[in-house]
Design a protein around this motif. Structure first.
Motif, short mmCIF file in Angstrom:
data_model
loop_
_atom_site.label_atom_id
_atom_site.label_comp_id
_atom_site.label_asym_id
_atom_site.label_seq_id
_atom_site.Cartn_x
_atom_site.Cartn_y
_atom_site.Cartn_z
N TYR A 502 61.35 -21.30 -6.47
CA TYR A 502 62.77 -21.59 -6.28
C TYR A 502 63.47 -21.59 -7.63
O TYR A 502 62.92 -22.04 -8.64
N LEU A 503 64.71 -21.09 -7.64
CA LEU A 503 65.60 -21.22 -8.78
C LEU A 503 66.32 -22.55 -8.60
O LEU A 503 67.05 -22.74 -7.61
N LEU A 504 66.12 -23.49 -9.52
CA LEU A 504 66.59 -24.86 -9.30
C LEU A 504 68.06 -25.05 -9.65
O LEU A 504 68.52 -24.62 -10.72
N PRO A 505 68.80 -25.73 -8.77
CA PRO A 505 70.19 -26.09 -9.09
C PRO A 505 70.20 -27.26 -10.05
O PRO A 505 69.20 -27.95 -10.22
N VAL A 506 71.36 -27.54 -10.64
CA VAL A 506 71.42 -28.61 -11.63
C VAL A 506 71.28 -29.99 -10.98
O VAL A 506 70.99 -30.97 -11.66
N ASP A 507 71.49 -30.08 -9.66
CA ASP A 507 71.36 -31.36 -8.96
C ASP A 507 70.10 -31.43 -8.10
O ASP A 507 70.08 -32.14 -7.10
N GLN A 514 64.21 -27.52 -2.62
CA GLN A 514 64.76 -26.63 -1.62
C GLN A 514 66.29 -26.58 -1.62
O GLN A 514 66.88 -25.84 -0.85
N GLY A 515 66.92 -27.37 -2.50
CA GLY A 515 68.36 -27.24 -2.69
C GLY A 515 68.70 -26.02 -3.52
O GLY A 515 69.87 -25.65 -3.66
N GLY A 516 67.67 -25.37 -4.09
CA GLY A 516 67.87 -24.18 -4.90
C GLY A 516 67.79 -22.91 -4.08
O GLY A 516 67.86 -22.93 -2.85
N ILE A 517 67.64 -21.79 -4.77
CA ILE A 517 67.55 -20.49 -4.11
C ILE A 517 66.09 -20.08 -4.05
O ILE A 517 65.40 -20.01 -5.07
N SER A 518 65.63 -19.82 -2.86
CA SER A 518 64.27 -19.33 -2.66
C SER A 518 64.23 -17.84 -2.97
O SER A 518 64.96 -17.05 -2.36
N LEU A 519 63.39 -17.45 -3.93
CA LEU A 519 63.25 -16.03 -4.22
C LEU A 519 62.73 -15.27 -3.00
O LEU A 519 63.15 -14.15 -2.73
#
Length: 652
Positions: A502-507, A514-519
């Motif tokens: 996952y690309l992690l969001p700042v929060d 899983q709040g990030g973007i799953s490649l």
């Protein structure tokens, strides 16, 4: 090791001294004389601490808050030291000596070793030495109860532990104190419930305890401990690099791990104690000289022990067993809570003890930590490199003189995410400059129309969702000639359950990985579009270390397999580093190492294939990282198994 033992001995001595002082202080009562000054009297009314203070509060743990214009017993100002122009609070001991100078606007009584104090309209906490546990940053606080104190920031409440860590974020409207069971009553909006020590919220305690009792210790402790270690190892804003390196090193790291694990173990065992245990006496084994005893509770959990009893006592034990009283001690055995010792006391003061042979009495680390390839010097080296380059932009050569494309590439689309300031305090140095500069290269060097580019700096979870929605809408416009470029600078992590990066969001600390973007989700979305190929440029490590050199993964999780990192057909992924090295910064160039050489390759080559691009980045990043930090950063490339080496001929 000597300093750690010395500190532990000092703390032990202080606790023993405080215990004596507390006993003496129990008979001391605040007293106000005819002139309006305050002191203390003993149990029979004798003044034992003269009335020389403007106000006082009762003794607690051997100390009493006092209000005075001075606070130092040593110096030119007599008893009080140099007089302050305003009244301030400090602390005295049972002899009346000011042991913590009067420098606070408000000072509360000590509770569990710490006292809440106010300075400049903000609250913090100090210990018995007067040292700051928590800086002045809260609008309201409560005393420590059972190891935790409720704290308020703005209108929201959370909790800190005795290590000063905010273990429960300030998200609640109402917050009660923690009980011995590890729960505190909280309210958020119109929902009331309970928060456990680890920050998890439950509608009722029984459901929470059922969950905790049903999981292994490692699952309970790992995430919590990792977050605490990540917070501890970061350099504080007012901490010099030299002080940071003295505080965070291999010895202190292991000591911190051990201390946190022991605390997590105690919490886990407290939650896993049998509820109203019943003791059923079974048959007597003559050969083993022991009764078979079943220990069970109302939740259905049970243990079987062989209680040693001499043959001559068997009849008596059987007769009076129902009147037996038991004391149980627990330990973690094979990742679960188990009984370490059972002591049964029967009428007539007959005592019988069972000891679990698996409990050796020697405490060692219970969890499996991944400390291989951990270089504690890297963060300091990175910081010194960054400081030495502050204010000097002469060496930045990729941000200027960007080549101009011959035409517009209407069939090329780009997503740019640059996350540098995470809300956990983690940083990705130069990420914003990485994203902004790559955006300019997309416009000018690659000729991508502005409407074809989606860029977000410091993307939160909501921004990540909007990016995915944008891609879903835009993909309907793709043709067989379309190409997609996804650039990311920030933190990357794998979801252990789903086994995907996952690309992690700042929060992410609030919403989770899983709040990030799953490649994997992006791959699937693109696979069903009409595009020709996609290139993912990930200036991050999918493993252990962030760009600032801080370790983000302490546990021996299985490294991602090739199948988890491979994209779908006609897609290629460049990672800035592998699972054992960090994606480090290049301070002289104001970029990440990976991004700098990506830009440099685009700057110097009018046409370049994916293969030539990766070879250039890989060789230069490895060489430069070794030169800067004495550690090699190793970029990696993945393509689908179906594509084989065909990706090398794809062209920008």
């Amino acid at each position: 090791m000597f300093m750690r033992n010395f500190r532990q001995a000092a703390v032990t001595a202080l606790i023993m001294t405080a215990a004596v002082m507390t006993a003496n202080a129990q008979s001391l009562m605040p007293y106000r004389d005819w002139f309006g000054s305050y002191g203390f009297t003993d149990s029979v009314g004798n003044i034992v601490i003269e009335c020389r203070f403007d106000d006082v509060k009762a003794f607690s743990e051997g100390y009493a808050p006092v209000l005075s214009r001075g606070g130092d017993i040593i110096g030119e100002g007599g008893v009080f030291g140099t007089l302050s122009p305003t009244l301030k609070w400090g602390y005295i001991d049972t002899s009346g000596i000011i042991v913590i100078p009067c420098r606070f606007d408000i000072a509360n009584r000590f509770s569990e070793g710490y006292a809440a104090v106010m300075s400049g309209n903000k609250w913090g906490f100090i210990d018995h030495y007067g040292d700051t546990l928590v800086n002045y940053k809260y609008d309201e606080v409560k005393d420590f109860v059972n190891g935790y104190a409720a704290v308020r920031r703005s209108q929201q409440w959370g909790y800190i532990d005795t290590g000063g860590q905010e273990t429960v974020p300030c998200i609640y409207d109402v917050a009660g104190s923690f009980g011995t069971d590890g729960f505190a009553a909280v309210t958020k909006a119109d929902s009331s419930g309970f928060v456990f020590r680890n920050g998890d919220w439950y509608a009722n305690k029984d459901r929470a305890l059922d969950w905790i009792r049903g999981i292994p210790f490692s699952i309970y402790a790992k995430d919590k401990m990792m977050n605490l270690m990540n917070e501890w190892q970061r350099r504080q804003s007012d901490e010099t690099v030299a002080d940071w390196e003295a505080r965070v090193n291999e010895e202190t790291f292991m000591a911190r791990l051990e201390g946190l694990e022991m605390r997590s173990e105690a919490e886990y065992l407290a939650a896993n104690q049998l509820e109203a245990p019943q003791y059923t006496l079974g048959t007597y084994d003559t050969a083993a000289a022991a009764f078979n005893v079943t220990v069970s509770d109302v939740t259905g959990r049970s243990f079987h022990i062989d209680l040693p009893v001499p043959v001559q006592d068997t009849a008596t034990v059987s007769t009076v067993w129902k009147r037996a009283k038991a004391r149980l001690r627990y330990f973690v055995d094979r990742d679960r809570a188990s009984i370490a010792e059972a002591v049964f006391t029967l009428p007539g003061k007959r005592v019988y003890t069972w000891l679990n042979a698996r409990d050796t009495g020697r405490h060692g680390l219970l969890l499996d930590y991944n400390l291989e390839n951990m270089d504690f010097s890297i963060p300091g080296k990175i910081y010194r490199q960054m400081r030495s380059c502050e204010g000097d932009s002469a060496a930045v050569d990729t941000d200027y003189g960007i080549p101009q494309a011959k035409g517009r590439n209407k069939d090329t689309y780009a997503i740019i995410i640059a996350n540098g300031q995470y809300r956990t305090g983690e940083t990705v140095p130069y990420a914003a400059n990485d994203g902004n500069t790559f955006y300019q290269y997309c416009l000018r060097r690659l000729g991508i129309p502005r409407d074809n580019i989606k860029m977000v700096i410091d993307a939160a979870s909501s921004d990540m969702r909007s990016i995915e929605s944008w891609l879903e809408r835009t993909s309907r416009l793709f043709s067989v000639d379309s190409r997609v470029i996804v650039y990311f600078a920030g933190l990357c992590d794998e979801d252990d359950g789903l086994k995907e990066p996952y690309l992690l969001p700042v929060d992410y600390s609030t919403g989770g990985v899983q709040g990030g973007i799953s490649l994997r989700r992006l791959y699937t979305s693109l696979l069903h579009s009409a595009m020709d190929n996609a290139l993912f440029l990930i200036d991050a490590s999918y493993g252990e270390t962030g760009r600032d050199g801080m370790r983000s993964d302490l546990f021996n999780n299985t490294a991602p397999g090739i199948s988890e990192l491979q994209p779908e057909e006609r897609m290629v992924v460049f990672y800035g580093a592998d699972e054992t090295s960090g994606a480090y910064p290049y301070p002289q160039k104001r970029h990440g190492l990976f991004t700098y050489f990506l830009l440099k390759a685009l700057q110097n080559n009018p046409e370049i294939s994916y293969g030539a691009l990766f070879d250039y980045i890989n060789a230069n990043v490895r060489q430069t990282s070794e030169s800067l930090y004495g550690e090699e950063q190793r970029p990696e490339v993945y393509s689908s198994e179906w594509d084989g080496e065909a990706w090398r001929d794809f062209s920008l």
